[in-house]
Design an enzyme around this catalytic site. Structure first.
Site, PDB file in Angstrom:
ATOM      1  CG  LEU A  17      45.243  -9.392  24.425  1.00  0.00           C
ATOM      2  CD1 LEU A  17      44.665  -8.111  25.020  1.00  0.00           C
ATOM      3  CD2 LEU A  17      46.690  -9.159  24.003  1.00  0.00           C
ATOM      4  N   GLY A  32      50.428 -13.453  30.041  1.00  0.00           N
ATOM      5  CA  GLY A  32      51.727 -12.874  29.671  1.00  0.00           C
ATOM      6  C   GLY A  32      51.538 -11.434  29.205  1.00  0.00           C
ATOM      7  CG  HIS A  33      49.529 -10.677  25.532  1.00  0.00           C
ATOM      8  ND1 HIS A  33      48.920 -11.850  25.172  1.00  0.00           N
ATOM      9  CD2 HIS A  33      50.442 -10.433  24.563  1.00  0.00           C
ATOM     10  CE1 HIS A  33      49.426 -12.288  24.032  1.00  0.00           C
ATOM     11  NE2 HIS A  33      50.353 -11.459  23.641  1.00  0.00           N
ATOM     12  CD  GLN A  60      64.445 -12.030  28.976  1.00  0.00           C
ATOM     13  OE1 GLN A  60      64.539 -10.813  28.836  1.00  0.00           O
ATOM     14  NE2 GLN A  60      65.380 -12.867  28.576  1.00  0.00           N
ATOM     15  CE  LYS A  61      56.716 -17.763  24.769  1.00  0.00           C
ATOM     16  NZ  LYS A  61      56.793 -17.425  23.367  1.00  0.00           N
ATOM     17  CG  ASP A  62      58.461 -13.323  22.049  1.00  0.00           C
ATOM     18  OD1 ASP A  62      58.431 -14.235  21.229  1.00  0.00           O
ATOM     19  OD2 ASP A  62      57.497 -13.074  22.809  1.00  0.00           O
ATOM     20  CB  SER A  75      52.983 -19.068  23.916  1.00  0.00           C
ATOM     21  OG  SER A  75      52.863 -18.892  22.509  1.00  0.00           O
ATOM     22  NE  ARG A  79      53.047 -18.781  16.445  1.00  0.00           N
ATOM     23  CZ  ARG A  79      53.636 -17.586  16.271  1.00  0.00           C
ATOM     24  NH1 ARG A  79      54.371 -17.065  17.242  1.00  0.00           N
ATOM     25  NH2 ARG A  79      53.507 -16.918  15.139  1.00  0.00           N
TER      26      ARG A  79
HETATM   27  P1  AMP Z   1      52.710 -11.354  20.864  1.00  0.00           P
HETATM   28  O1  AMP Z   1      51.273 -11.003  20.957  1.00  0.00           O
HETATM   29  O2  AMP Z   1      52.979 -12.818  20.927  1.00  0.00           O
HETATM   30  O3  AMP Z   1      53.433 -10.649  19.755  1.00  0.00           O
HETATM   31  O4  AMP Z   1      53.361 -10.796  22.203  1.00  0.00           O
HETATM   32  C1  AMP Z   1      53.238  -9.435  22.564  1.00  0.00           C
HETATM   33  C2  AMP Z   1      54.186  -9.142  23.694  1.00  0.00           C
HETATM   34  O5  AMP Z   1      53.855  -9.973  24.811  1.00  0.00           O
HETATM   35  C3  AMP Z   1      55.646  -9.453  23.334  1.00  0.00           C
HETATM   36  O6  AMP Z   1      56.470  -8.421  23.848  1.00  0.00           O
HETATM   37  C4  AMP Z   1      55.892 -10.759  24.037  1.00  0.00           C
HETATM   38  O7  AMP Z   1      57.244 -10.965  24.395  1.00  0.00           O
HETATM   39  C5  AMP Z   1      55.017 -10.612  25.267  1.00  0.00           C
HETATM   40  N1  AMP Z   1      54.711 -11.928  25.829  1.00  0.00           N
HETATM   41  C6  AMP Z   1      54.160 -12.984  25.177  1.00  0.00           C
HETATM   42  N2  AMP Z   1      54.072 -14.065  26.010  1.00  0.00           N
HETATM   43  C7  AMP Z   1      54.591 -13.672  27.198  1.00  0.00           C
HETATM   44  C8  AMP Z   1      54.808 -14.314  28.449  1.00  0.00           C
HETATM   45  N3  AMP Z   1      54.471 -15.570  28.643  1.00  0.00           N
HETATM   46  N4  AMP Z   1      55.371 -13.603  29.440  1.00  0.00           N
HETATM   47  C9  AMP Z   1      55.724 -12.298  29.252  1.00  0.00           C
HETATM   48  N5  AMP Z   1      55.552 -11.638  28.106  1.00  0.00           N
HETATM   49  C10 AMP Z   1      55.002 -12.306  27.087  1.00  0.00           C
END
Ligand code: AMP
Length: 284
Positions: free
Chosen positions: A33, A36-37, A148-150, A185, A187
């Protein structure tokens, strides 16, 4: 804060929360986390009475040779972040718990998953849509939060919810960025210090796109050429796509009018980075 590892235990906690009443919010994540999360978690905590964060690195959305094994899993730190943010329950199942038997049922959202990331990651969105459908069935939230990132993922999930009459609202929160514009991210951790610096070119390219559109350019080809110029300067960057698509259908547009999505995917060293911005020519 409770940590539920099994479907049975999360269902019991949800049942108890339903008895109390109020709005249940779900934030699906793969953990590791970051801010963003937490922006999604904060939105959920603000708007809901009971907040569930799922932390699950979903094997079915990773292709062969992708980073499923090496994806970071700092569970203790994640739980601390959730606790501080006011989360009620973290749902952290194992892959065996989520996929008990051979999985024969999949959610396949057509058309919207063909382009952009879907073109180079076959099966990715099938895995994403299926795990989200499972999470929605397990948690039965009133609202689920996505970033919105994804952008393509958010559009696919919104469409699944409409097409399958799932009784929940999907809220999409803005992309959180580093000071130099790079989208935060999990990543980004894969990047070397130099690559991390160079990665800022992705956002510069998106900003350039916005500037050109604001100056009145509508020809997608011209705009993409300008975006390419900036991306081409990223040393070792391998551009997977630079596209301008309709913000709802995700179909490529030649002349921009109305709401469009400018989206980029670049491989940089060990990381595959994606980013996007929404542009709206009707607001100029
Ligand atoms: P993930 O853990 O990468 O699957 O992401 C979980 C959620 O967090 C997804 O809905 C992503 O779009 C969101 N997310 C990831 N990075 C960001 C970011 N930089 N800004 C906003 N939301 C994000």
């Amino acid at each position: 804060m409770e940590v539920a590892k099994t479907i049975e235990s999360i269902r019991a906690l949800i049942k108890a929360a339903r008895r109390v009443g109020g709005k249940i919010g779900l934030v699906p994540t793969m953990g590791a986390l970051h801010v963003g999360h937490t922006s999604l978690i904060e939105a959920a905590v603000k708007a809901c009475d009971f907040v569930v964060v799922s932390i699950f690195v979903n094997p079915t959305q990773f292709g062969p040779g992708e980073d499923f094994e090496k994806y970071p899993r700092p569970l203790e730190a994640d739980l601390e972040i959730c606790e501080k943010a006011g989360v009620d329950v973290v749902f952290n199942p194992t892959p065996q718990e989520m996929y008990k038997a051979e999985n024969l049922t999949w959610v396949n959202v057509e058309k919207l998953t063909e382009g952009l990331c879907g073109a180079s990651r076959p099966g990715h969105f099938r895995g994403v849509a299926t795990v989200c459908a499972k999470l929605f069935n397990i948690v039965q939230p009133d609202v689920a939060y996505f970033g919105q990132k994804d952008a393509q993922q958010a559009i696919v999930i919104k469409r699944m919810v409409v097409d399958l009459n799932m009784p929940l609202e999907i809220v999409v929160c803005p992309t959180v960025r580093e000071p130099d514009g790079l989208a935060v991210s999990s990543r980004n951790k894969y990047l070397s210090a130099q690559q991390r610096k160079d990665a800022a070119g992705i956002y510069r390219s998106l900003q350039k796109c916005k500037e050109i559109i604001e100056a009145g350019e509508t020809d997608a080809k011209q705009i993409i050429a300008q975006m390419h110029k900036i991306l081409d300067e990223i040393p070792g960057g391998e551009i997977e796509y630079v596209e301008i698509v309709d913000a709802e259908t995700l179909e490529r547009v030649d002349a921009i009018s109305g709401r469009a999505l400018a989206a980029i995917a670049v491989k940089l060293g060990p990381a595959r980075l994606i980013d996007n911005i929404l542009v709206d020519t009707t607001k100029q």
